[in-house]
Design a protein around this motif. Structure first.
Motif, short mmCIF file in Angstrom:
data_model
loop_
_atom_site.label_atom_id
_atom_site.label_comp_id
_atom_site.label_asym_id
_atom_site.label_seq_id
_atom_site.Cartn_x
_atom_site.Cartn_y
_atom_site.Cartn_z
N TYR A 23 31.22 -8.75 9.44
CA TYR A 23 32.12 -7.74 10.02
C TYR A 23 31.32 -6.59 10.62
CZ TYR A 23 35.13 -10.62 7.23
OH TYR A 23 35.73 -11.70 6.70
N LEU A 24 30.16 -6.35 9.99
CA LEU A 24 29.25 -5.35 10.53
C LEU A 24 28.86 -5.72 11.97
CD1 LEU A 24 28.03 -2.88 9.09
CD2 LEU A 24 25.97 -4.23 8.66
N ALA A 25 28.57 -7.01 12.18
CA ALA A 25 28.19 -7.46 13.52
C ALA A 25 29.37 -7.33 14.48
CB ALA A 25 27.69 -8.90 13.46
N TYR A 26 30.58 -7.72 14.02
CA TYR A 26 31.75 -7.63 14.90
C TYR A 26 31.95 -6.19 15.36
CZ TYR A 26 33.20 -12.04 12.66
OH TYR A 26 33.26 -13.30 12.15
N LEU A 27 31.81 -5.25 14.39
CA LEU A 27 32.07 -3.85 14.71
C LEU A 27 30.95 -3.24 15.54
CD1 LEU A 27 33.51 -2.58 11.29
CD2 LEU A 27 34.75 -3.18 13.39
N ALA A 28 29.73 -3.70 15.28
CA ALA A 28 28.58 -3.11 15.97
C ALA A 28 28.64 -3.37 17.46
CB ALA A 28 27.28 -3.66 15.38
N PRO A 49 28.85 -6.69 23.76
CA PRO A 49 29.84 -7.74 23.47
C PRO A 49 29.38 -9.13 23.93
CG PRO A 49 30.90 -5.80 24.39
CD PRO A 49 29.43 -5.58 24.55
N LEU A 50 28.71 -9.20 25.08
CA LEU A 50 28.20 -10.50 25.53
C LEU A 50 27.08 -11.00 24.62
CD1 LEU A 50 27.99 -10.20 29.44
CD2 LEU A 50 29.57 -11.55 28.06
N VAL A 51 26.28 -10.06 24.11
CA VAL A 51 25.20 -10.43 23.19
C VAL A 51 25.79 -11.06 21.93
CG1 VAL A 51 23.40 -9.49 21.68
CG2 VAL A 51 23.52 -8.78 24.08
N LEU A 52 26.88 -10.45 21.42
CA LEU A 52 27.55 -11.02 20.24
C LEU A 52 28.02 -12.45 20.52
CD1 LEU A 52 28.78 -10.79 17.39
CD2 LEU A 52 30.81 -9.78 18.44
N LEU A 53 28.63 -12.64 21.68
CA LEU A 53 29.10 -13.99 22.05
C LEU A 53 27.94 -14.97 22.14
CD1 LEU A 53 31.83 -13.46 24.80
CD2 LEU A 53 32.10 -14.29 22.45
N ALA A 54 26.85 -14.53 22.77
CA ALA A 54 25.69 -15.41 22.92
C ALA A 54 25.14 -15.79 21.55
CB ALA A 54 24.61 -14.72 23.75
N ALA A 55 25.11 -14.83 20.63
CA ALA A 55 24.60 -15.11 19.29
C ALA A 55 25.48 -16.15 18.59
CB ALA A 55 24.55 -13.83 18.46
N LEU A 56 26.80 -16.02 18.75
CA LEU A 56 27.70 -17.00 18.13
C LEU A 56 27.52 -18.38 18.76
CD1 LEU A 56 30.90 -14.80 17.65
CD2 LEU A 56 29.21 -15.49 15.93
#
Lengths: 348, 310
Positions: free
Chosen positions: B152-157, B245-252
């Motif tokens: 959740y930390l990652a989602y919020l960050a 936000p794109l970085v989060l998607l790429a990580a997933l």
């Protein structure tokens, strides 16, 4: 440009700084630095057989990968992928070494080394082309390809190249004729050492006395200026350096297989391709200097297990020392450059 | 119904594997926006994993373990920052040294405390935390909303960082430092201070990523357990085009690539699993080849400032 004696003094300074930091890290960890260094030196240099069979045998892959990194960095090519290129070379060496049993020894041995060098060059060709054609920086691509090569070799020893009984995670041993001869009878020192030192001398001569060598140094000194001058084929130099660097690292893998292990197994390299960066930097990226620093790191690695046995210091400490070497070189480089400026100002 | 469960399990594993990448990559996005690329991220991750493990063992609290991990990751990055910002050393070489040192010293500490063979540590773990309502969503509910708190930390960050970078004065200064440090300095921005701060924050995030590996993912520490995640995280930043936000998607996405090996095992496909371990790296390469040509890195990335090295 810094004069050569100044560069040498800065390397010695880096070495002294490393020793201090390394000793400090041992003391902080609760070990006796004197006892640990003593055990390490005895293990690596304590007897002629330790020197020839352990230390210098360890030196060979570090020397070849060190040359690979030094050459690349000299031309401003950030090849952090020597580890993967080494694995590519080792895989090719084993494959060739299994095919050539009926050949005469000189041909079989050469084929193995040639195959390893070509495989290393091919592995380096991917990031080279990605850099030149697509503009993708080589730091990330060479790093990523290290992991691909390691997994590929792991797959080979569990799958296509696994020894016929399928029991052990390793390949069959390469043909007798494909193995490198021993150069000092009664020890494990193989011809690879002579080859590696010869390559170092050749590379030094080529860098300093040939037109191509001048191009390499020009591109490394200033890519932009070399391009603008119009006389240096920058893209071709970068490609050539990348391929040759990969070939040298691949050769390191080939020499390990044909001189030491005779088989391929997982984790063949304990990170030689990364140690190579410290080896090359401490040598000031000079090929002849790399011979010296590779021996130095051979001593470190060769004595690591004795140090663990006799002084209780985990052998992994030697890996950490590589980081101290690099950081010390960086610090001394700054210090030396500032000192030189002051000295010149004082004279002028 | 079996397929449904398999897909749900695959998604769950994708997020679990993607979270440490996301944490490290989001931090790295911040420092790269300020012009610092830290190849030593791997060192911060492995230090975070060990410190997380030791902290959780000492206090009995996995949450405090995560804090220890953040401190260790930030500390390692501080060493890197002092070299590249104050001494103007080369970022690539310095980062490589930090990675080697991080892997080496954590191995030494681990071995001297737990022996060379290492009886596997058993750590207090971060329990998964179900978000009310959201975790009941079909298929994606359990995958995204029944994860360790670090997820959740990652989602919020991701949105928070986006807001920081593009909607605040700090963000403007950080981006200015990464694009044109000379101009930023002329406008009164402290280039060096911002670079040190963003780098240390990035290291702390990588440390949390490492603690996640030890405390949420495996429940143990093993030498070199960062296993190249720092390098993938750096590639993820490029794929995410330095946009949180794109970085989060790429990580997933890369979490999913890594989770493929489990999917293959579940489906009983007999392909060497090592090839699937190589898959995320190959995917990264392919993505870099296809996408990076059009993405633009911060102009001053990896360049020392001031340019003459000071």
């Amino acid at each position: 440009m810094t004069p050569r004696w100044w560069a040498a003094a800065s390397a010695v300074g880096a070495l002294v700084l490393t020793l201090l930091l390394a000793g400090l890290s041992l003391a902080v960890g609760g070990y006796d630095p004197i006892e640990a260094f003593g055990a390490l030196l005895r293990g690596a240099l304590g007897s002629p057989s330790a020197v020839l069979s352990i230390t210098l045998v360890r030196t060979v892959p570090l020397l070849l990968t060190g040359l690979a990194v030094a050459l690349a960095f000299r031309a401003g090519v950030w090849n952090i992928g020597a580890e993967g290129q080494l694995y590519a070379g080792a895989v090719a060496a084993v494959w060739v070494g299994l095919q050539v049993a009926a050949w005469p020894a000189w041909a079989a041995g050469s084929a193995v080394l040639l195959g390893a060098a070509i495989a290393g060059a091919a592995w380096a060709a991917v990031p080279a082309l990605m850099k030149l054609r697509l503009g993708v920086g080589e730091v990330i691509t060479t790093l990523l390809l290290n992991f691909v090569a390691i997994e590929l070799s792991a797959w080979m020893v569990h799958g296509p190249l696994q020894e016929p009984r399928g029991v052990f995670p390793q390949t069959e041993a390469i043909a007798e004729v494909a193995r490198l001869p021993i150069v000092v009878a009664g020890t494990r020192l193989h011809l690879g050492f002579v080859i590696a030192v010869g390559v170092a001398l050749l590379l030094a001569a080529a860098l300093h006395w040939t037109r191509v060598g001048f191009f390499v140094r020009a591109v490394g000194a200033s890519n932009g200026a070399a391009r603008v001058s119009g006389r240096v084929p920058v893209a071709r130099v970068v490609l050539g350096v990348f391929l040759l660097s990969g070939a040298l690292a691949g050769l390191a893998g080939g020499v390990e297989v044909s001189g030491v292990t005779f088989v391929l197994y997982e984790d063949l390299s304990p990170g030689h391709g990364y140690t190579a960066i410290a080896v090359a930097l401490l040598a000031g990226l000079h090929p002849v200097g790399v011979v010296g620093t590779a021996v130095l790191f051979g001593v470190l690695e060769g004595g690591a297990s004795a140090m663990q046995r006799d002084a209780g210091v985990p052998a992994a400490w030697v890996d950490a020392v590589q980081a101290l070497v690099i950081l010390s070189v960086l610090v001394m480089d700054r210090v030396a450059r500032r000192g030189l400026e002051r000295w010149r100002e004082g004279r002028g | 119904m079996a397929e449904f469960a398999i897909v749900a399990a695959f998604l769950q594993a994708s997020v679990r594997l993607g979270v440490p990448l996301a944490l490290a990559a989001l931090g790295e996005t911040l420092s790269e926006r300020a012009g610092v690329i830290n190849i030593g991220l791997e060192g911060s991750i492995v230090a975070g994993a060990l410190a997380g493990a030791l902290g959780a063992l000492a206090t009995g609290s996995p949450a405090l373990g995560v804090l220890c991990g953040a401190a260790a990751g930030g500390g390692v990055a501080l060493i890197f920052a002092l070299f590249v910002v104050l001494l103007s050393t080369d970022q690539i070489i310095t980062g490589t040294a930090i990675t080697l040192g991080g892997l080496g010293f954590t191995a030494v500490v681990y071995q001297s405390r737990f022996g060379v063979t290492g009886t596997a540590l058993s750590l207090p773990t971060l329990d998964a935390w179900s978000v009310p309502l959201l975790s009941r969503l079909p298929l994606i509910g359990s995958a995204f909303f029944e994860q360790a708190p670090t997820a959740y930390l990652a989602y919020l960050a991701a949105p928070a960082l986006w807001w920081l970078l593009f909607r605040t004065r700090w963000g403007l200064e950080i981006r200015a430092v990464g694009e044109d440090p000379d101009a930023a300095a002329a406008a009164g921005v402290s280039v060096r201070l911002l670079r040190v701060v963003t780098t240390v924050v990035a290291g702390a995030a990588a440390g949390v990523a490492g603690a996640h590996l030890a405390l949420a993912h495996t429940g143990t520490f093993t030498e070199g357990m960062s296993a190249g995640k720092g390098f993938i995280a750096i590639a993820v930043v490029v794929l995410g085009r330095w946009n949180p936000p794109l970085v989060l998607l790429a990580a997933l996405l890369f979490g999913a690539a890594s989770a493929l090996q489990f999917l293959m095992q579940t489906l009983g496909l007999d392909v060497g699993y090592q090839l699937f371990l190589a898959f995320p790296y190959l995917l990264t390469l392919a993505a870099l080849a296809g996408w990076v040509g059009r993405a633009r890195a911060p102009a001053a990335l990896a360049l020392p400032w001031p340019r003459d090295g000071g």
